[in-house]
Design a protein around this motif. Structure first.
Motif, mmCIF file in Angstrom:
data_model
loop_
_atom_site.group_PDB
_atom_site.id
_atom_site.type_symbol
_atom_site.label_atom_id
_atom_site.label_comp_id
_atom_site.label_asym_id
_atom_site.label_seq_id
_atom_site.Cartn_x
_atom_site.Cartn_y
_atom_site.Cartn_z
ATOM 1 N N TYR A 126 0.855 -1.182 0.000
ATOM 2 C CA TYR A 126 0.000 0.000 0.000
ATOM 3 C C TYR A 126 0.893 1.235 0.000
ATOM 4 C CZ TYR A 126 -3.986 -2.975 1.108
ATOM 5 O OH TYR A 126 -4.965 -3.933 1.061
ATOM 6 N N TYR A 127 0.518 2.227 -0.803
ATOM 7 C CA TYR A 127 1.287 3.478 -0.913
ATOM 8 C C TYR A 127 0.414 4.617 -0.390
ATOM 9 C CZ TYR A 127 4.207 0.598 -3.922
ATOM 10 O OH TYR A 127 5.002 -0.406 -4.406
ATOM 11 N N PHE A 128 0.989 5.433 0.482
ATOM 12 C CA PHE A 128 0.250 6.514 1.112
ATOM 13 C C PHE A 128 0.982 7.834 0.892
ATOM 14 C CE2 PHE A 128 -0.159 9.257 4.912
ATOM 15 C CZ PHE A 128 -1.497 9.612 4.745
ATOM 16 N N VAL A 129 0.214 8.884 0.582
ATOM 17 C CA VAL A 129 0.784 10.213 0.334
ATOM 18 C C VAL A 129 -0.026 11.252 1.086
ATOM 19 C CG1 VAL A 129 1.006 12.036 -1.425
ATOM 20 C CG2 VAL A 129 1.871 9.722 -1.890
ATOM 21 N N THR A 130 0.691 12.216 1.680
ATOM 22 C CA THR A 130 0.066 13.413 2.248
ATOM 23 C C THR A 130 0.579 14.633 1.493
ATOM 24 O OG1 THR A 130 1.829 13.771 3.880
ATOM 25 C CG2 THR A 130 -0.050 12.415 4.555
ATOM 26 N N ILE A 131 -0.314 15.597 1.299
ATOM 27 C CA ILE A 131 0.076 16.882 0.710
ATOM 28 C C ILE A 131 -0.406 17.974 1.667
ATOM 29 C CG2 ILE A 131 -0.177 18.466 -1.235
ATOM 30 C CD1 ILE A 131 -0.644 16.067 -3.052
ATOM 31 N N ARG A 132 0.543 18.681 2.222
ATOM 32 C CA ARG A 132 0.239 19.722 3.204
ATOM 33 C C ARG A 132 -0.193 20.997 2.508
ATOM 34 N NH1 ARG A 132 4.805 19.988 4.688
ATOM 35 N NH2 ARG A 132 5.451 22.033 3.879
ATOM 36 N N ARG A 133 -1.261 21.602 3.023
ATOM 37 C CA ARG A 133 -1.741 22.883 2.495
ATOM 38 C C ARG A 133 -1.465 23.975 3.508
ATOM 39 N NH1 ARG A 133 -1.967 21.641 -2.736
ATOM 40 N NH2 ARG A 133 -3.260 19.810 -3.108
ATOM 41 N N ASP A 134 -0.725 25.027 3.059
ATOM 42 C CA ASP A 134 -0.395 26.140 3.953
ATOM 43 C C ASP A 134 -1.280 27.334 3.655
ATOM 44 O OD1 ASP A 134 1.583 24.536 5.035
ATOM 45 O OD2 ASP A 134 3.118 25.270 3.628
#
Length: 206
Positions: free
Chosen positions: A198-206
């Protein structure tokens, strides 16, 4: 030659034997009747047994007729009709998938590992307020390509199961999840059936 008739002493001896036999039969009958009477009068008696204090006691079981027994009663619980409870359906988030339709890697719909909740739990442990989160196409595509071609404040990791808490633990050192300037977060999941990864990604929003 004509036989002589039996003598009178022989006949007397036969009569005595017959009388003695009858007398013995009469005695046996009396004894039998006496034994039966005693047996019937003591039917049901138990042999005395020693109690816990060494006291000898005895009891007699007296048969009771069905007419003398009180009618059987049932508690209200016994009158209740048994009911069955239908199994509750499992609560799964809508539009979630945890496997691929073919052997090729694919994007998984939804936050299958509850990663958004895991991110906010991690922030709360450090006295930071939660941030809104959502699954985004950009994060899903980034996960499908294993971090290749991603943009923004992203972080990617690989897991053997869709576990958001484990994913956050692996990326927390370099995903800047405790940045006070972060206002929102996007997540995405992908799966490779061949390697069962399983591949997991987070993208932070500032």
């Amino acid at each position: 030659m004509i036989d002589d008739p039996p003598s009178e002493p022989a006949e007397s001896d036969l009569r005595r034997r017959a009388a003695w036999l009858l007398a013995m039969l009469a005695v046996v009958a009396v004894l039998f009747a006496t034994l039966m009477t005693v047996f019937l009068n003591t039917d049901g008696a138990k042999t005395p047994v020693a109690g816990g204090n060494g006291v000898v006691g005895s009891f007699t079981e007296t048969p009771t007729s069905s007419a003398s027994r009180p009618p059987a009663t049932r508690s209200p619980a016994q009158h209740r009709t048994p009911t069955t409870t239908a199994a509750k359906p499992s609560r799964t988030a809508p539009h979630q998938t945890r496997s691929c339709p073919t052997s090729a890697p694919c994007i998984l719909e939804g936050d299958v590992g509850n990663a958004i909740s895991a991110v906010n739990t991690y922030r709360a442990q450090h006295q930071l307020s939660p941030v809104p989160g959502a699954v985004s196409a950009a994060a899903q595509t980034c996960a499908l390509h294993r971090g290749n071609g991603c943009s923004g404040g992203w972080a990617e990791t690989e897991l053997s199961s869709p576990n958001g808490k484990a994913a956050v633990a692996k990326i927390q050192q370099f995903a800047r999840l405790l940045d006070p300037q972060m206002t929102a977060i996007n997540v995405g999941w992908a799966y490779d059936p061949g390697s069962r990864t399983y591949y997991f990604v987070t993208i932070r929003r500032d």
